[in-house]
Write a protein that holds these residues in place. Structure first.
Motif, PDB file in Angstrom:
ATOM      1  N   ALA A   1       0.830  -1.212   0.000  1.00 21.41           N
ATOM      2  CA  ALA A   1       0.000   0.000   0.000  1.00 21.41           C
ATOM      3  C   ALA A   1       0.857   1.253   0.000  1.00 21.41           C
ATOM      4  O   ALA A   1       0.455   2.305  -0.533  1.00 21.41           O
ATOM      5  CB  ALA A   1      -0.935  -0.007   1.208  1.00 21.41           C
ATOM      6  N   SER A   2       2.057   1.153   0.587  1.00 22.60           N
ATOM      7  CA  SER A   2       2.913   2.344   0.694  1.00 22.60           C
ATOM      8  C   SER A   2       3.455   2.776  -0.671  1.00 22.60           C
ATOM      9  O   SER A   2       4.034   3.843  -0.803  1.00 22.60           O
ATOM     10  CB  SER A   2       4.048   2.112   1.695  1.00 22.60           C
ATOM     11  N   GLU A   3       3.266   1.945  -1.692  1.00 17.37           N
ATOM     12  CA  GLU A   3       3.664   2.391  -3.043  1.00 17.37           C
ATOM     13  C   GLU A   3       2.709   3.466  -3.558  1.00 17.37           C
ATOM     14  O   GLU A   3       3.045   4.231  -4.458  1.00 17.37           O
ATOM     15  CB  GLU A   3       3.697   1.195  -3.999  1.00 17.37           C
ATOM     16  N   THR A   4       1.497   3.511  -3.023  1.00 22.73           N
ATOM     17  CA  THR A   4       0.505   4.502  -3.467  1.00 22.73           C
ATOM     18  C   THR A   4       0.206   5.542  -2.388  1.00 22.73           C
ATOM     19  O   THR A   4      -0.070   6.702  -2.696  1.00 22.73           O
ATOM     20  CB  THR A   4      -0.811   3.781  -3.866  1.00 22.73           C
ATOM     21  N   LEU A   5       0.233   5.104  -1.115  1.00 20.25           N
ATOM     22  CA  LEU A   5      -0.140   5.988  -0.006  1.00 20.25           C
ATOM     23  C   LEU A   5       1.103   6.442   0.739  1.00 20.25           C
ATOM     24  O   LEU A   5       2.053   5.671   0.889  1.00 20.25           O
ATOM     25  CB  LEU A   5      -1.081   5.254   0.957  1.00 20.25           C
ATOM     26  N   ASP A   6       1.072   7.672   1.236  1.00 20.18           N
ATOM     27  CA  ASP A   6       2.171   8.217   2.032  1.00 20.18           C
ATOM     28  C   ASP A   6       1.769   8.101   3.498  1.00 20.18           C
ATOM     29  O   ASP A   6       0.968   8.896   4.000  1.00 20.18           O
ATOM     30  CB  ASP A   6       2.399   9.679   1.624  1.00 20.18           C
ATOM     31  N   PHE A   7       2.324   7.099   4.189  1.00 17.08           N
ATOM     32  CA  PHE A   7       1.907   6.830   5.571  1.00 17.08           C
ATOM     33  C   PHE A   7       2.463   7.851   6.563  1.00 17.08           C
ATOM     34  O   PHE A   7       2.153   7.767   7.744  1.00 17.08           O
ATOM     35  CB  PHE A   7       2.263   5.393   5.972  1.00 17.08           C
ATOM     36  N   SER A   8       3.260   8.811   6.089  1.00 19.51           N
ATOM     37  CA  SER A   8       3.691   9.878   7.013  1.00 19.51           C
ATOM     38  C   SER A   8       2.616  10.962   7.101  1.00 19.51           C
ATOM     39  O   SER A   8       2.736  11.895   7.886  1.00 19.51           O
ATOM     40  CB  SER A   8       5.022  10.482   6.553  1.00 19.51           C
ATOM     41  N   ARG A   9       1.583  10.838   6.286  1.00 15.04           N
ATOM     42  CA  ARG A   9       0.444  11.780   6.324  1.00 15.04           C
ATOM     43  C   ARG A   9      -0.826  10.999   6.678  1.00 15.04           C
ATOM     44  O   ARG A   9      -0.886   9.782   6.506  1.00 15.04           O
ATOM     45  CB  ARG A   9       0.260  12.463   4.958  1.00 15.04           C
ATOM     46  N   PRO A  10      -1.913  11.701   7.126  1.00 15.25           N
ATOM     47  CA  PRO A  10      -3.132  10.981   7.521  1.00 15.25           C
ATOM     48  C   PRO A  10      -3.749  10.132   6.405  1.00 15.25           C
ATOM     49  O   PRO A  10      -3.747  10.527   5.227  1.00 15.25           O
ATOM     50  CB  PRO A  10      -4.072  12.119   7.918  1.00 15.25           C
ATOM     51  N   VAL A  11      -4.242   9.004   6.827  1.00 17.40           N
ATOM     52  CA  VAL A  11      -4.918   8.047   5.927  1.00 17.40           C
ATOM     53  C   VAL A  11      -6.276   7.706   6.572  1.00 17.40           C
ATOM     54  O   VAL A  11      -6.389   7.669   7.793  1.00 17.40           O
ATOM     55  CB  VAL A  11      -4.067   6.751   5.792  1.00 17.40           C
ATOM     56  N   GLY A  12      -7.266   7.473   5.778  1.00 16.15           N
ATOM     57  CA  GLY A  12      -8.546   6.939   6.261  1.00 16.15           C
ATOM     58  C   GLY A  12      -8.541   5.434   6.066  1.00 16.15           C
ATOM     59  O   GLY A  12      -8.533   4.959   4.921  1.00 16.15           O
ATOM     60  N   LEU A  13      -8.473   4.684   7.158  1.00 16.19           N
ATOM     61  CA  LEU A  13      -8.482   3.216   7.080  1.00 16.19           C
ATOM     62  C   LEU A  13      -9.932   2.744   7.185  1.00 16.19           C
ATOM     63  O   LEU A  13     -10.612   3.017   8.169  1.00 16.19           O
ATOM     64  CB  LEU A  13      -7.647   2.639   8.234  1.00 16.19           C
ATOM     65  N   MET A  14     -10.405   2.040   6.161  1.00 13.46           N
ATOM     66  CA  MET A  14     -11.797   1.585   6.111  1.00 13.46           C
ATOM     67  C   MET A  14     -11.812   0.057   6.260  1.00 13.46           C
ATOM     68  O   MET A  14     -11.221  -0.665   5.435  1.00 13.46           O
ATOM     69  CB  MET A  14     -12.440   1.958   4.761  1.00 13.46           C
ATOM     70  N   LEU A  15     -12.473  -0.414   7.310  1.00 13.25           N
ATOM     71  CA  LEU A  15     -12.603  -1.868   7.556  1.00 13.25           C
ATOM     72  C   LEU A  15     -14.091  -2.150   7.687  1.00 13.25           C
ATOM     73  O   LEU A  15     -14.646  -2.194   8.784  1.00 13.25           O
ATOM     74  CB  LEU A  15     -11.867  -2.229   8.851  1.00 13.25           C
ATOM     75  N   LEU A  16     -14.745  -2.317   6.565  1.00 14.67           N
ATOM     76  CA  LEU A  16     -16.208  -2.347   6.554  1.00 14.67           C
ATOM     77  C   LEU A  16     -16.692  -3.729   6.133  1.00 14.67           C
ATOM     78  O   LEU A  16     -16.465  -4.167   4.992  1.00 14.67           O
ATOM     79  CB  LEU A  16     -16.731  -1.264   5.618  1.00 14.67           C
ATOM     80  N   GLY A  17     -17.310  -4.423   7.081  1.00 21.66           N
ATOM     81  CA  GLY A  17     -17.842  -5.753   6.786  1.00 21.66           C
ATOM     82  C   GLY A  17     -16.759  -6.784   6.597  1.00 21.66           C
ATOM     83  O   GLY A  17     -16.986  -7.791   5.921  1.00 21.66           O
ATOM     84  N   VAL A  18     -15.586  -6.590   7.192  1.00 23.31           N
ATOM     85  CA  VAL A  18     -14.503  -7.544   6.958  1.00 23.31           C
ATOM     86  C   VAL A  18     -14.021  -8.206   8.239  1.00 23.31           C
ATOM     87  O   VAL A  18     -13.682  -9.396   8.208  1.00 23.31           O
ATOM     88  CB  VAL A  18     -13.326  -6.888   6.183  1.00 23.31           C
ATOM     89  N   ILE A  19     -14.036  -7.512   9.393  1.00 22.74           N
ATOM     90  CA  ILE A  19     -13.433  -8.168  10.570  1.00 22.74           C
ATOM     91  C   ILE A  19     -14.271  -9.346  11.046  1.00 22.74           C
ATOM     92  O   ILE A  19     -13.774 -10.218  11.742  1.00 22.74           O
ATOM     93  CB  ILE A  19     -13.148  -7.175  11.733  1.00 22.74           C
ATOM     94  N   GLU A  20     -15.553  -9.411  10.648  1.00 23.82           N
ATOM     95  CA  GLU A  20     -16.349 -10.594  11.041  1.00 23.82           C
ATOM     96  C   GLU A  20     -15.809 -11.867  10.397  1.00 23.82           C
ATOM     97  O   GLU A  20     -16.133 -12.968  10.825  1.00 23.82           O
ATOM     98  CB  GLU A  20     -17.844 -10.423  10.737  1.00 23.82           C
ATOM     99  N   PHE A  21     -14.992 -11.719   9.345  1.00 25.06           N
ATOM    100  CA  PHE A  21     -14.433 -12.902   8.687  1.00 25.06           C
ATOM    101  C   PHE A  21     -13.054 -13.268   9.250  1.00 25.06           C
ATOM    102  O   PHE A  21     -12.376 -14.136   8.702  1.00 25.06           O
ATOM    103  CB  PHE A  21     -14.391 -12.689   7.171  1.00 25.06           C
ATOM    104  N   VAL A  22     -12.652 -12.581  10.299  1.00 22.70           N
ATOM    105  CA  VAL A  22     -11.473 -13.009  11.058  1.00 22.70           C
ATOM    106  C   VAL A  22     -12.017 -13.382  12.443  1.00 22.70           C
ATOM    107  O   VAL A  22     -12.127 -12.544  13.335  1.00 22.70           O
ATOM    108  CB  VAL A  22     -10.398 -11.904  11.135  1.00 22.70           C
ATOM    109  N   ALA A  23     -12.393 -14.650  12.561  1.00 18.20           N
ATOM    110  CA  ALA A  23     -13.151 -15.077  13.736  1.00 18.20           C
ATOM    111  C   ALA A  23     -12.298 -15.096  15.004  1.00 18.20           C
ATOM    112  O   ALA A  23     -12.788 -14.818  16.089  1.00 18.20           O
ATOM    113  CB  ALA A  23     -13.761 -16.456  13.477  1.00 18.20           C
ATOM    114  N   ASP A  24     -11.014 -15.418  14.849  1.00 13.84           N
ATOM    115  CA  ASP A  24     -10.145 -15.477  16.027  1.00 13.84           C
ATOM    116  C   ASP A  24      -9.929 -14.057  16.574  1.00 13.84           C
ATOM    117  O   ASP A  24      -9.420 -13.179  15.875  1.00 13.84           O
ATOM    118  CB  ASP A  24      -8.811 -16.120  15.630  1.00 13.84           C
ATOM    119  N   GLU A  25     -10.318 -13.859  17.847  1.00 11.79           N
ATOM    120  CA  GLU A  25     -10.300 -12.509  18.422  1.00 11.79           C
ATOM    121  C   GLU A  25      -8.888 -11.908  18.459  1.00 11.79           C
ATOM    122  O   GLU A  25      -8.680 -10.742  18.086  1.00 11.79           O
ATOM    123  CB  GLU A  25     -10.882 -12.581  19.842  1.00 11.79           C
TER     124      GLU A  25
END
Ligand SMILES: C[S@@+](CC[C@H](N)C(=O)[O-])C[C@H]1O[C@@H](n2cnc3c(N)ncnc32)[C@H](O)[C@@H]1O
Length: 263
Positions: free
Chosen positions: A142-166
Protein backbone atom coordinates in the motif's frame (compact mmCIF):
# COMPACT_ATOMS: atom_id res chain seq x y z
CA UNK A 1 4.23 -18.45 -7.15
CA UNK A 2 0.82 -16.77 -6.81
CA UNK A 3 -2.06 -18.79 -8.26
CA UNK A 4 -4.13 -17.32 -11.07
CA UNK A 5 -7.56 -16.01 -9.98
CA UNK A 6 -9.62 -18.40 -12.09
CA UNK A 7 -7.71 -21.40 -10.71
CA UNK A 8 -8.51 -20.19 -7.18
CA UNK A 9 -12.18 -19.45 -7.87
CA UNK A 10 -14.36 -22.04 -6.12
CA UNK A 11 -17.96 -21.49 -7.18
CA UNK A 12 -19.29 -24.51 -5.29
CA UNK A 13 -19.32 -22.84 -1.87
CA UNK A 14 -20.71 -19.41 -0.95
CA UNK A 15 -18.21 -16.53 -0.67
CA UNK A 16 -18.71 -13.35 1.36
CA UNK A 17 -18.05 -10.97 -1.55
CA UNK A 18 -20.51 -12.76 -3.85
CA UNK A 19 -23.31 -13.16 -1.30
CA UNK A 20 -22.84 -9.47 -0.37
CA UNK A 21 -23.08 -8.63 -4.08
CA UNK A 22 -26.34 -10.60 -4.20
CA UNK A 23 -27.77 -8.69 -1.21
CA UNK A 24 -26.90 -5.46 -3.07
CA UNK A 25 -28.70 -6.57 -6.22
CA UNK A 26 -25.49 -7.35 -8.16
CA UNK A 27 -24.96 -10.10 -10.72
CA UNK A 28 -21.46 -11.31 -9.81
CA UNK A 29 -22.65 -14.35 -7.86
CA UNK A 30 -23.10 -18.06 -8.49
CA UNK A 31 -25.78 -20.67 -7.67
CA UNK A 32 -24.14 -21.64 -4.35
CA UNK A 33 -24.12 -17.98 -3.30
CA UNK A 34 -27.75 -17.42 -4.28
CA UNK A 35 -28.96 -20.64 -2.63
CA UNK A 36 -27.16 -19.75 0.59
CA UNK A 37 -28.49 -16.18 0.43
CA UNK A 38 -32.06 -17.46 -0.02
CA UNK A 39 -31.69 -19.85 2.93
CA UNK A 40 -30.36 -17.01 5.09
CA UNK A 41 -33.24 -14.74 4.07
CA UNK A 42 -35.62 -17.48 5.17
CA UNK A 43 -34.30 -17.19 8.75
CA UNK A 44 -33.40 -13.48 8.70
CA UNK A 45 -35.52 -11.67 6.07
CA UNK A 46 -33.96 -8.29 6.88
CA UNK A 47 -30.38 -9.34 6.28
CA UNK A 48 -29.94 -7.55 2.94
CA UNK A 49 -30.55 -4.21 4.64
CA UNK A 50 -27.33 -4.75 6.63
CA UNK A 51 -25.48 -4.59 3.32
CA UNK A 52 -27.38 -1.57 2.06
CA UNK A 53 -26.97 0.29 5.36
CA UNK A 54 -23.24 -0.40 5.19
CA UNK A 55 -22.98 1.07 1.68
CA UNK A 56 -24.70 4.21 2.94
CA UNK A 57 -22.29 4.33 5.92
CA UNK A 58 -19.39 4.24 3.44
CA UNK A 59 -20.90 7.25 1.69
CA UNK A 60 -21.30 9.25 4.91
CA UNK A 61 -17.90 8.41 6.44
CA UNK A 62 -15.84 8.80 3.26
CA UNK A 63 -17.72 11.99 2.40
CA UNK A 64 -16.96 13.43 5.85
CA UNK A 65 -13.32 12.34 5.73
CA UNK A 66 -12.62 13.63 2.23
CA UNK A 67 -14.53 16.87 2.82
CA UNK A 68 -14.66 18.48 6.26
CA UNK A 69 -11.84 16.37 7.75
CA UNK A 70 -9.46 16.87 4.81
CA UNK A 71 -8.28 13.25 4.40
CA UNK A 72 -7.03 12.59 0.88
CA UNK A 73 -5.70 9.03 1.20
CA UNK A 74 -7.72 5.87 1.92
CA UNK A 75 -6.88 2.23 2.61
CA UNK A 76 -10.05 0.16 2.10
CA UNK A 77 -9.55 -3.43 3.30
CA UNK A 78 -12.26 -5.98 2.42
CA UNK A 79 -13.44 -3.97 -0.56
CA UNK A 80 -15.94 -6.41 -2.02
CA UNK A 81 -17.04 -6.67 -5.64
CA UNK A 82 -17.12 -3.18 -7.19
CA UNK A 83 -20.41 -1.49 -6.47
CA UNK A 84 -22.03 1.93 -6.61
CA UNK A 85 -20.62 4.30 -4.01
CA UNK A 86 -17.19 2.69 -3.72
CA UNK A 87 -14.66 4.64 -1.67
CA UNK A 88 -12.80 6.22 -4.59
CA UNK A 89 -16.05 7.34 -6.25
CA UNK A 90 -17.14 9.15 -3.07
CA UNK A 91 -13.70 10.52 -2.15
CA UNK A 92 -12.67 11.71 -5.61
CA UNK A 93 -16.02 13.42 -6.11
CA UNK A 94 -15.12 15.59 -3.11
CA UNK A 95 -11.37 15.75 -3.81
CA UNK A 96 -10.28 14.59 -7.28
CA UNK A 97 -6.69 14.27 -6.02
CA UNK A 98 -7.60 11.59 -3.45
CA UNK A 99 -5.55 8.38 -3.50
CA UNK A 100 -7.18 5.05 -2.65
CA UNK A 101 -5.77 1.55 -2.17
CA UNK A 102 -8.29 -1.30 -2.18
CA UNK A 103 -7.51 -4.69 -0.64
CA UNK A 104 -9.40 -7.98 -0.79
CA UNK A 105 -8.40 -11.65 -0.60
CA UNK A 106 -11.18 -13.01 -2.82
CA UNK A 107 -10.12 -13.92 -6.38
CA UNK A 108 -13.48 -12.78 -7.77
CA UNK A 109 -12.84 -9.28 -6.48
CA UNK A 110 -9.43 -9.40 -8.18
CA UNK A 111 -11.12 -10.36 -11.45
CA UNK A 112 -13.33 -7.27 -11.20
CA UNK A 113 -10.63 -4.96 -9.86
CA UNK A 114 -10.29 -2.99 -13.10
CA UNK A 115 -13.54 -1.23 -12.18
CA UNK A 116 -11.80 0.00 -9.02
CA UNK A 117 -8.92 1.49 -10.96
CA UNK A 118 -10.82 4.16 -12.88
CA UNK A 119 -9.18 6.95 -10.93
CA UNK A 120 -9.40 10.61 -11.76
CA UNK A 121 -6.23 11.79 -13.52
CA UNK A 122 -5.31 13.95 -10.50
CA UNK A 123 -5.68 11.09 -7.97
CA UNK A 124 -4.73 7.42 -7.90
CA UNK A 125 -6.27 4.04 -7.14
CA UNK A 126 -4.63 0.68 -6.70
CA UNK A 127 -5.88 -2.81 -5.91
CA UNK A 128 -4.02 -5.36 -3.80
CA UNK A 129 -4.80 -9.07 -3.68
CA UNK A 130 -3.83 -9.33 -0.02
CA UNK A 131 -5.12 -10.48 3.36
CA UNK A 132 -6.07 -8.50 6.46
CA UNK A 133 -4.64 -11.31 8.58
CA UNK A 134 -1.19 -10.62 7.18
CA UNK A 135 -0.80 -6.86 7.58
CA UNK A 136 2.92 -6.36 6.94
CA UNK A 137 3.03 -7.19 3.20
CA UNK A 138 -0.31 -5.39 2.81
CA UNK A 139 1.15 -2.19 4.31
CA UNK A 140 4.33 -2.49 2.30
CA UNK A 141 2.43 -2.78 -0.99
CA UNK A 142 0.00 0.00 0.00
CA UNK A 143 2.91 2.34 0.69
CA UNK A 144 3.66 2.39 -3.04
CA UNK A 145 0.50 4.50 -3.47
CA UNK A 146 -0.14 5.99 -0.01
CA UNK A 147 2.17 8.22 2.03
CA UNK A 148 1.91 6.83 5.57
CA UNK A 149 3.69 9.88 7.01
CA UNK A 150 0.44 11.78 6.32
CA UNK A 151 -3.13 10.98 7.52
CA UNK A 152 -4.92 8.05 5.93
CA UNK A 153 -8.55 6.94 6.26
CA UNK A 154 -8.48 3.22 7.08
CA UNK A 155 -11.80 1.59 6.11
CA UNK A 156 -12.60 -1.87 7.56
CA UNK A 157 -16.21 -2.35 6.55
CA UNK A 158 -17.84 -5.75 6.79
CA UNK A 159 -14.50 -7.54 6.96
CA UNK A 160 -13.43 -8.17 10.57
CA UNK A 161 -16.35 -10.59 11.04
CA UNK A 162 -14.43 -12.90 8.69
CA UNK A 163 -11.47 -13.01 11.06
CA UNK A 164 -13.15 -15.08 13.74
CA UNK A 165 -10.14 -15.48 16.03
CA UNK A 166 -10.30 -12.51 18.42
CA UNK A 167 -6.55 -12.19 19.02
CA UNK A 168 -5.73 -12.49 15.34
CA UNK A 169 -8.36 -9.89 14.41
CA UNK A 170 -7.32 -7.40 17.10
CA UNK A 171 -3.62 -7.84 16.32
CA UNK A 172 -4.16 -7.39 12.57
CA UNK A 173 -6.30 -4.27 12.98
CA UNK A 174 -3.96 -2.78 15.56
CA UNK A 175 -0.97 -3.47 13.27
CA UNK A 176 -2.68 -1.48 10.49
CA UNK A 177 -3.57 1.32 12.91
CA UNK A 178 0.01 1.30 14.22
CA UNK A 179 1.28 2.17 10.73
CA UNK A 180 -0.95 5.26 10.48
CA UNK A 181 0.27 8.73 11.35
CA UNK A 182 -1.49 10.89 13.97
CA UNK A 183 -4.51 12.60 12.46
CA UNK A 184 -5.51 9.44 10.59
CA UNK A 185 -9.02 7.99 10.92
CA UNK A 186 -10.34 4.44 11.23
CA UNK A 187 -13.86 3.40 10.20
CA UNK A 188 -15.00 -0.07 11.27
CA UNK A 189 -18.36 -1.73 10.71
CA UNK A 190 -19.27 -5.32 11.50
CA UNK A 191 -22.17 -7.72 12.05
CA UNK A 192 -23.61 -7.90 15.56
CA UNK A 193 -25.55 -10.68 17.29
CA UNK A 194 -29.25 -11.38 17.59
CA UNK A 195 -31.05 -14.73 17.64
CA UNK A 196 -31.84 -14.47 13.93
CA UNK A 197 -28.38 -13.23 13.02
CA UNK A 198 -26.88 -16.28 14.76
CA UNK A 199 -29.27 -18.53 12.81
CA UNK A 200 -28.10 -16.80 9.62
CA UNK A 201 -24.46 -17.45 10.55
CA UNK A 202 -25.32 -21.09 11.31
CA UNK A 203 -26.76 -21.43 7.79
CA UNK A 204 -23.65 -19.75 6.38
CA UNK A 205 -21.37 -22.23 8.15
CA UNK A 206 -23.57 -25.23 7.27
CA UNK A 207 -23.24 -24.20 3.61
CA UNK A 208 -19.45 -24.17 3.90
CA UNK A 209 -18.95 -20.40 4.16
CA UNK A 210 -15.69 -19.10 5.64
CA UNK A 211 -15.71 -18.91 9.45
CA UNK A 212 -17.37 -15.71 10.64
CA UNK A 213 -18.23 -14.28 14.01
CA UNK A 214 -20.81 -11.83 15.34
CA UNK A 215 -19.30 -9.29 17.75
CA UNK A 216 -21.33 -7.25 20.20
CA UNK A 217 -20.97 -3.45 20.02
CA UNK A 218 -18.80 -3.69 23.17
CA UNK A 219 -16.47 -6.18 21.47
CA UNK A 220 -16.38 -3.98 18.38
CA UNK A 221 -15.40 -1.00 20.51
CA UNK A 222 -12.19 -2.81 21.50
CA UNK A 223 -10.95 -2.42 17.93
CA UNK A 224 -11.00 1.36 18.53
CA UNK A 225 -8.90 1.15 21.74
CA UNK A 226 -6.48 4.08 22.07
CA UNK A 227 -8.31 6.08 19.40
CA UNK A 228 -10.65 9.04 19.84
CA UNK A 229 -14.08 7.76 18.87
CA UNK A 230 -16.17 10.42 17.15
CA UNK A 231 -19.80 10.92 18.18
CA UNK A 232 -22.08 9.02 18.33
CA UNK A 233 -19.65 6.13 19.02
CA UNK A 234 -20.31 2.54 17.92
CA UNK A 235 -23.97 2.36 16.87
CA UNK A 236 -26.27 0.58 14.46
CA UNK A 237 -25.18 2.02 11.09
CA UNK A 238 -28.35 3.99 10.21
CA UNK A 239 -27.96 5.81 13.57
CA UNK A 240 -24.44 7.00 12.68
CA UNK A 241 -24.84 10.66 11.73
CA UNK A 242 -27.82 10.01 9.44
CA UNK A 243 -28.56 12.50 6.71
CA UNK A 244 -31.61 13.00 4.52
CA UNK A 245 -30.55 10.07 2.31
CA UNK A 246 -30.15 7.58 5.18
CA UNK A 247 -32.58 4.65 5.04
CA UNK A 248 -33.63 2.11 7.71
CA UNK A 249 -33.46 4.51 10.69
CA UNK A 250 -36.55 2.88 12.16
CA UNK A 251 -35.35 -0.70 11.57
CA UNK A 252 -33.21 -3.09 13.60
CA UNK A 253 -29.97 -3.20 11.61
CA UNK A 254 -27.45 -5.63 13.10
CA UNK A 255 -24.50 -4.03 11.39
CA UNK A 256 -22.78 -1.62 13.79
CA UNK A 257 -19.83 0.69 13.36
CA UNK A 258 -18.06 3.88 14.17
CA UNK A 259 -15.32 6.29 13.13
CA UNK A 260 -12.32 7.23 15.25
CA UNK A 261 -9.27 9.50 15.02
CA UNK A 262 -5.72 8.53 15.89
CA UNK A 263 -4.08 11.10 18.19
C1 LIG B 1 -19.21 -8.34 3.41
S1 LIG B 1 -18.10 -7.88 2.15
C2 LIG B 1 -17.96 -6.11 2.45
C3 LIG B 1 -17.67 -5.30 1.20
C4 LIG B 1 -17.56 -3.77 1.41
N1 LIG B 1 -16.47 -3.43 2.30
C5 LIG B 1 -18.84 -3.21 1.93
O1 LIG B 1 -18.86 -2.79 3.10
O2 LIG B 1 -19.81 -3.12 1.20
C6 LIG B 1 -16.60 -8.50 2.89
C7 LIG B 1 -15.38 -8.50 2.00
O3 LIG B 1 -14.23 -8.78 2.81
C8 LIG B 1 -13.39 -9.67 2.09
N2 LIG B 1 -12.55 -10.39 3.06
C9 LIG B 1 -12.94 -11.34 3.95
N3 LIG B 1 -11.87 -11.74 4.68
C10 LIG B 1 -10.81 -11.02 4.26
C11 LIG B 1 -9.43 -10.99 4.63
N4 LIG B 1 -8.97 -11.79 5.58
N5 LIG B 1 -8.60 -10.13 3.98
C12 LIG B 1 -9.09 -9.32 2.99
N6 LIG B 1 -10.39 -9.32 2.59
C13 LIG B 1 -11.23 -10.16 3.21
C14 LIG B 1 -14.35 -10.57 1.35
O4 LIG B 1 -13.73 -11.20 0.25
C15 LIG B 1 -15.42 -9.57 0.93
O5 LIG B 1 -15.14 -9.01 -0.32
Amino acid sequence: MASRPRQRLDTSIPHPARVWDYWLGGTENFAADRECAAEIIAVMPDLPINARAERQFIGRTVGLLAGELGVDQFLDVGTGIPSAGNTHLVAQKVNPAARIVYVDNDPIVLIHALALLDSTPEGATDYLDADLRNPDPLLQAASETLDFSRPVGLMLLGVIEFVADETLALDAVHALIGALSPGSYVAIASSTPSVRMQQAVDVWHARGGAPMVLRSPERLARFFDDLDLLDPGVVSLPQWRPDTLTDYRDREVYQYGGLARKH
